[in-house]
Design a protein around this motif. Sequence first.
Motif, PDB file in Angstrom:
ATOM      1  N   GLN A 148     -22.090 -16.953   9.746  1.00  0.00           N
ATOM      2  CA  GLN A 148     -22.724 -17.163   8.452  1.00  0.00           C
ATOM      3  C   GLN A 148     -21.738 -16.873   7.334  1.00  0.00           C
ATOM      4  O   GLN A 148     -21.757 -17.502   6.281  1.00  0.00           O
ATOM      5  N   HIS A 149     -20.855 -15.927   7.573  1.00  0.00           N
ATOM      6  CA  HIS A 149     -19.902 -15.469   6.562  1.00  0.00           C
ATOM      7  C   HIS A 149     -18.502 -15.571   7.159  1.00  0.00           C
ATOM      8  O   HIS A 149     -18.210 -14.928   8.164  1.00  0.00           O
ATOM      9  N   THR A 150     -17.635 -16.346   6.561  1.00  0.00           N
ATOM     10  CA  THR A 150     -16.315 -16.588   7.139  1.00  0.00           C
ATOM     11  C   THR A 150     -15.354 -15.444   6.816  1.00  0.00           C
ATOM     12  O   THR A 150     -14.347 -15.618   6.134  1.00  0.00           O
ATOM     13  N   ALA A 151     -15.687 -14.277   7.361  1.00  0.00           N
ATOM     14  CA  ALA A 151     -14.880 -13.081   7.116  1.00  0.00           C
ATOM     15  C   ALA A 151     -13.976 -12.740   8.292  1.00  0.00           C
ATOM     16  O   ALA A 151     -13.190 -11.799   8.210  1.00  0.00           O
ATOM     17  N   PHE A 152     -14.065 -13.516   9.377  1.00  0.00           N
ATOM     18  CA  PHE A 152     -13.441 -13.089  10.620  1.00  0.00           C
ATOM     19  C   PHE A 152     -12.223 -13.927  11.022  1.00  0.00           C
ATOM     20  O   PHE A 152     -11.885 -14.028  12.203  1.00  0.00           O
ATOM     21  N   SER A 153     -11.554 -14.524  10.042  1.00  0.00           N
ATOM     22  CA  SER A 153     -10.400 -15.377  10.340  1.00  0.00           C
ATOM     23  C   SER A 153      -9.254 -14.603  10.974  1.00  0.00           C
ATOM     24  O   SER A 153      -8.622 -15.072  11.925  1.00  0.00           O
ATOM     25  N   TYR A 154      -8.955 -13.415  10.449  1.00  0.00           N
ATOM     26  CA  TYR A 154      -7.860 -12.620  11.016  1.00  0.00           C
ATOM     27  C   TYR A 154      -8.207 -12.140  12.422  1.00  0.00           C
ATOM     28  O   TYR A 154      -7.344 -12.109  13.310  1.00  0.00           O
ATOM     29  N   LEU A 155      -9.455 -11.774  12.630  1.00  0.00           N
ATOM     30  CA  LEU A 155      -9.903 -11.353  13.954  1.00  0.00           C
ATOM     31  C   LEU A 155      -9.790 -12.510  14.939  1.00  0.00           C
ATOM     32  O   LEU A 155      -9.307 -12.344  16.065  1.00  0.00           O
ATOM     33  N   ALA A 156     -10.221 -13.699  14.503  1.00  0.00           N
ATOM     34  CA  ALA A 156     -10.134 -14.884  15.357  1.00  0.00           C
ATOM     35  C   ALA A 156      -8.679 -15.189  15.710  1.00  0.00           C
ATOM     36  O   ALA A 156      -8.343 -15.453  16.874  1.00  0.00           O
ATOM     37  N   LYS A 157      -7.817 -15.136  14.727  1.00  0.00           N
ATOM     38  CA  LYS A 157      -6.390 -15.416  14.946  1.00  0.00           C
ATOM     39  C   LYS A 157      -5.789 -14.414  15.924  1.00  0.00           C
ATOM     40  O   LYS A 157      -4.981 -14.781  16.794  1.00  0.00           O
ATOM     41  N   GLN A 158      -6.168 -13.155  15.797  1.00  0.00           N
ATOM     42  CA  GLN A 158      -5.644 -12.107  16.664  1.00  0.00           C
ATOM     43  C   GLN A 158      -5.915 -12.404  18.141  1.00  0.00           C
ATOM     44  O   GLN A 158      -5.072 -12.158  19.005  1.00  0.00           O
ATOM     45  N   PHE A 159      -7.091 -12.966  18.428  1.00  0.00           N
ATOM     46  CA  PHE A 159      -7.492 -13.170  19.824  1.00  0.00           C
ATOM     47  C   PHE A 159      -7.463 -14.631  20.259  1.00  0.00           C
ATOM     48  O   PHE A 159      -8.006 -14.985  21.304  1.00  0.00           O
ATOM     49  N   GLY A 160      -6.820 -15.481  19.455  1.00  0.00           N
ATOM     50  CA  GLY A 160      -6.698 -16.883  19.835  1.00  0.00           C
ATOM     51  C   GLY A 160      -8.015 -17.634  19.805  1.00  0.00           C
ATOM     52  O   GLY A 160      -8.235 -18.556  20.594  1.00  0.00           O
ATOM     53  N   LEU A 161      -8.889 -17.262  18.866  1.00  0.00           N
ATOM     54  CA  LEU A 161     -10.196 -17.889  18.737  1.00  0.00           C
ATOM     55  C   LEU A 161     -10.245 -18.756  17.487  1.00  0.00           C
ATOM     56  O   LEU A 161      -9.328 -18.752  16.671  1.00  0.00           O
ATOM     57  N   ARG A 162     -11.336 -19.479  17.338  1.00  0.00           N
ATOM     58  CA  ARG A 162     -11.531 -20.327  16.165  1.00  0.00           C
ATOM     59  C   ARG A 162     -12.868 -19.985  15.533  1.00  0.00           C
ATOM     60  O   ARG A 162     -13.899 -19.983  16.205  1.00  0.00           O
ATOM     61  N   GLN A 163     -12.842 -19.673  14.251  1.00  0.00           N
ATOM     62  CA  GLN A 163     -14.067 -19.373  13.510  1.00  0.00           C
ATOM     63  C   GLN A 163     -14.512 -20.599  12.724  1.00  0.00           C
ATOM     64  O   GLN A 163     -13.721 -21.199  12.001  1.00  0.00           O
ATOM     65  N   LEU A 164     -15.776 -20.966  12.883  1.00  0.00           N
ATOM     66  CA  LEU A 164     -16.369 -22.015  12.065  1.00  0.00           C
ATOM     67  C   LEU A 164     -17.437 -21.374  11.195  1.00  0.00           C
ATOM     68  O   LEU A 164     -18.262 -20.593  11.686  1.00  0.00           O
ATOM     69  N   GLY A 165     -17.420 -21.670   9.921  1.00  0.00           N
ATOM     70  CA  GLY A 165     -18.372 -21.050   9.009  1.00  0.00           C
ATOM     71  C   GLY A 165     -19.383 -22.037   8.472  1.00  0.00           C
ATOM     72  O   GLY A 165     -19.062 -23.195   8.218  1.00  0.00           O
ATOM     73  N   ILE A 166     -20.623 -21.570   8.330  1.00  0.00           N
ATOM     74  CA  ILE A 166     -21.662 -22.382   7.711  1.00  0.00           C
ATOM     75  C   ILE A 166     -21.720 -21.994   6.245  1.00  0.00           C
ATOM     76  O   ILE A 166     -22.124 -20.883   5.900  1.00  0.00           O
ATOM     77  N   ALA A 167     -21.279 -22.877   5.397  1.00  0.00           N
ATOM     78  CA  ALA A 167     -21.220 -22.566   3.964  1.00  0.00           C
ATOM     79  C   ALA A 167     -22.609 -22.598   3.348  1.00  0.00           C
ATOM     80  O   ALA A 167     -23.487 -23.330   3.784  1.00  0.00           O
ATOM     81  N   GLY A 168     -22.775 -21.785   2.333  1.00  0.00           N
ATOM     82  CA  GLY A 168     -23.988 -21.876   1.538  1.00  0.00           C
ATOM     83  C   GLY A 168     -25.119 -20.977   1.951  1.00  0.00           C
ATOM     84  O   GLY A 168     -26.174 -20.992   1.331  1.00  0.00           O
ATOM     85  N   ILE A 169     -24.967 -20.196   3.012  1.00  0.00           N
ATOM     86  CA  ILE A 169     -26.037 -19.286   3.406  1.00  0.00           C
ATOM     87  C   ILE A 169     -25.722 -17.906   2.879  1.00  0.00           C
ATOM     88  O   ILE A 169     -24.753 -17.291   3.301  1.00  0.00           O
ATOM     89  N   SER A 170     -26.531 -17.416   1.980  1.00  0.00           N
ATOM     90  CA  SER A 170     -26.351 -16.039   1.526  1.00  0.00           C
ATOM     91  C   SER A 170     -27.209 -15.151   2.405  1.00  0.00           C
ATOM     92  O   SER A 170     -28.179 -15.623   3.012  1.00  0.00           O
ATOM     93  N   PRO A 171     -26.876 -13.859   2.514  1.00  0.00           N
ATOM     94  CA  PRO A 171     -27.669 -12.986   3.364  1.00  0.00           C
ATOM     95  C   PRO A 171     -29.059 -12.717   2.827  1.00  0.00           C
ATOM     96  O   PRO A 171     -29.930 -12.292   3.560  1.00  0.00           O
TER      97      PRO A 171
END
Length: 249
Positions: A148-171
């Motif tokens: 929901q929140h694209t905050a995990f790009s560095y975490l994804a990069k660290q472990f060779g993952l890909r993060q896809l974010g859904i824009a426009g959803i506030s908590p």
Amino acid sequence: MIQSSTGIHSFEPSANDVAAIYDADIFFYHSRTLESWAASLDPSLQKSNVKVIEASQGMELDRVPGLEEVEAGPGIDEKTLYDPHTWLDPQKAAEEVQIIADQLSELDQEHKENYQKNAQSFKEKAQKLLQSYHPIFEKAKQKTFVTQHTAFSYLAKQFGLRQLGIAGISPEQEPSPRQLAEIEDFVNRYRVKTIFIESNASSKVAETLVKSTGVSLHTLDPLEADPQNDLSFLENIEQNLETLSKNME
């Protein structure tokens, strides 16, 4: 330490918070990208004895996706083009801890050994955490996760993952019909089975997403507000890694 349950993006200091900063010897903040109010304090603080330190200054940051080709210029702070969410990657968090320790060592040389010792201890714990989860994510058949929140790009990069974010959803706010249609299209296009939402997402948002898409929801905490637990920082990071790895098996 100024604490907030509202989250770092919307936090504004109270008069008492600002007064506490003026009374402090040192004021650390993470990034002027996130804490713009903190950066704006700098000119005022020049008249005081407070040492103001941006703890992410000097770290190697990644560009925000979509802004790779944008150049800084008049009216554009270059740092706003970079992703500030470094603390969610244990390795990046350890880099920032070292920056803080070095600054404290310079300002308070009498206790330099303690600052450096504590930074080294944090780094060792962070490395141990990385060593525990690298093999798990290497074996994972699924390498993409949806947030929901694209905050995990560095975490994804660290472990060779890909993060896809859904824009426009506030908590806090329920998605509009148009947003729901876009989310349903997103879920179908990428065959999404799980969406990771924020810990402070309202139950109404969660219920709406489940009802409209049929996906399962799990929580990844961006740690942008005070965690409602007694875990240490790295224990909270480990909790995220455990949740992510279990749902990517």
